[in-house]
Design an enzyme around this catalytic site. Structure first.
Site, PDB file in Angstrom:
ATOM      1  N   THR A 341       0.830  -1.205   0.000  1.00  0.00           N
ATOM      2  CA  THR A 341       0.000   0.000   0.000  1.00  0.00           C
ATOM      3  C   THR A 341       0.867   1.259   0.000  1.00  0.00           C
ATOM      4  OG1 THR A 341      -0.154  -0.009   2.412  1.00  0.00           O
ATOM      5  CG2 THR A 341      -1.907  -1.135   1.204  1.00  0.00           C
ATOM      6  N   CYS A 342       0.271   2.359  -0.433  1.00  0.00           N
ATOM      7  CA  CYS A 342       1.012   3.605  -0.572  1.00  0.00           C
ATOM      8  C   CYS A 342       0.899   4.415   0.713  1.00  0.00           C
ATOM      9  CB  CYS A 342       0.473   4.378  -1.777  1.00  0.00           C
ATOM     10  SG  CYS A 342       1.589   5.670  -2.294  1.00  0.00           S
TER      11      CYS A 342
END
Ligand SMILES: Cc1ncc(COP(=O)(O)O)c(C=O)c1O
Length: 394
Positions: A341-342
């Site tokens: 995930t960012c």
């Protein structure tokens, strides 16, 4: 994870490496590989060591159909906590008297649904909950859940559920006043504790309380439910299930006057699922190596975030070859393994020893069956990791 445990895992997992490569070629990564034979083996270990117990698998740990089907065929009962779990088990065609409904706090509609489905055993831990049973059918039996704090466990359930021992007798009176049958006591000493002492202490205290209410209230107590919590060896060795069975025998004797129940979750399924994830990118940050995987804390490694449990992680390449010679094992260097995930929270392991890795290399985590996919989210729109049921036998 110490080197000894890593070598042990390499030896145990080596035989699966070829099949895992085939699965990755067919399905890609991330991928969870579920071994139903392992579920059956763990269930049978429990029946061997928890002598004379009726086992109710805690469905919440991994509600996969393959798991439930194997357990149903093995004769297991089920511990359900929601209407959705009731329906899941009912759809298997399991006789519902094999189920107990253990959520201590529930909507009246959930009680209605469970009862209509055939469940007769429920748990309460406070007077408001006991009153929800007033006016209901008298074939309902109630277990009063006790709290035994265990800060050393990974999940200390007593902070949220269970009545204090000093209030238990009054709660039993509430149950009796509601017109349903008081069957006995249940507890959960916390999940993934590193010692058997909490089981000994909880059993002793429960036995004392049981004798007390039998004496003072003239009630017959039929059942003691020791809950779940049975530990699993992730990166470190944990007490063997036999040690818990011995504690039960020590406190209650081999010939018991009570029906003994247990609600194992993690122990049944942790070892039955393996995560295969691969390296998406690598970077050097402040002189340290980072590898970015295609599964992470918001996905299958949710157990790291929600439970502070740390599964072993190995490179699939470590499982190549057929020798046990550790001199041939690849050199390891500490790296950070991050999820996809960012955001910055999604770090699966820091300063964790791994062999040299490149983009596309597959990383393997065994012991990924319990509280993993079931607590995963869809953060960043990332799809849930598919589960394939393994058909190889090695
Ligand atoms: C009521 C109850 N029983 C059993 C379990 C299963 O515990 P474990 O997975 O530690 O065996 C849980 C876990 O949350 C629970 O809440």
């Amino acid at each position: 994870m110490n080197l000894q445990r890593r070598s042990q895992l390499r030896r145990e997992l080596r035989a699966h490496a070829g099949h895992w490569r085939e699965l990755v070629a067919a399905h890609g990564t991330p991928l969870l590989v579920l071994d139903p034979y392992r579920v059956a083996a763990q269930y049978s270990l429990l029946t061997e060591h928890l002598r004379g117990f009726r086992l109710h698998y805690a469905v919440k740990a991994l509600p996969h159909r393959a798991v439930l089907t194997v357990l149903a065929a093995s004769g297991s009962g089920f511990d359900v906590a929601t209407s959705a779990e009731v329906d899941l088990v009912r759809r298997l065609g399991v006789p519902m008297e094999r189920c107990i409904y253990t959520h201590p706090v529930k909507k009246p509609a959930d009680i209605d649904h469970a009862y209509a489905s055939g469940i007769r055993t429920f748990v309460v831990d406070n007077p408001v909950e006991a009153q929800k049973f007033a006016g209901r059918d008298s074939d309902i039996e109630i277990l009063v859940r006790l709290a035994f704090p265990n800060p050393a466990a990974k999940s200390d359930l007593s902070t949220k559920f269970g009545t204090d021992l000093t209030e238990a007798e009054l709660l039993v009176k509430h149950v009796v006043a509601a017109g349903v049958r008081f069957a006995g006591f249940s507890f959960h000493v916390g999940s993934q504790g590193s010692s058997v002492t909490p089981y000994r202490d909880a059993l002793r205290a429960t036995l004392e309380l049981t004798r007390h209410v039998e004496r003072t209230l003239g009630l017959h107590v039929s059942t003691i439910d020791v809950g779940g919590g049975f530990p699993v060896s992730y990166r470190d060795d944990m007490p063997y299930i036999g040690a818990i069975g011995d504690v039960v025998d020590e406190v209650l004797g081999r010939h018991r006057e009570y029906t003994m129940l247990a609600e194992p979750g993690r122990f049944v399924v942790a070892d039955c699922m393996t995560l295969l994830t691969s390296v998406v990118g690598s970077a050097t940050r402040a002189g340290r190596t980072w590898h970015y995987l295609d599964d992470g804390l918001y996905g299958s490694y949710s157990n790291v975030m929600t439970e502070d449990v740390h599964p072993p992680i190995l490179a699939l390449s470590e499982l190549d070859g057929d020798g046990d010679d550790e001199d041939l094992a690849p050199p390891l260097e500490p790296v950070t393994l991050a999820g996809p995930t960012c955001d910055s929270v999604d770090v699966v392991a820091a300063d964790y020893p791994m062999p040299r890795l490149a983009v596309g290399d597959v990383v393997v985590s065994p012991t990924m069956g319990a509280y993993t996919s079931v607590t995963a989210s869809r953060f960043n729109g990332i799809a849930e990791t598919p589960i394939v049921v393994a058909t190889d036998r090695v």
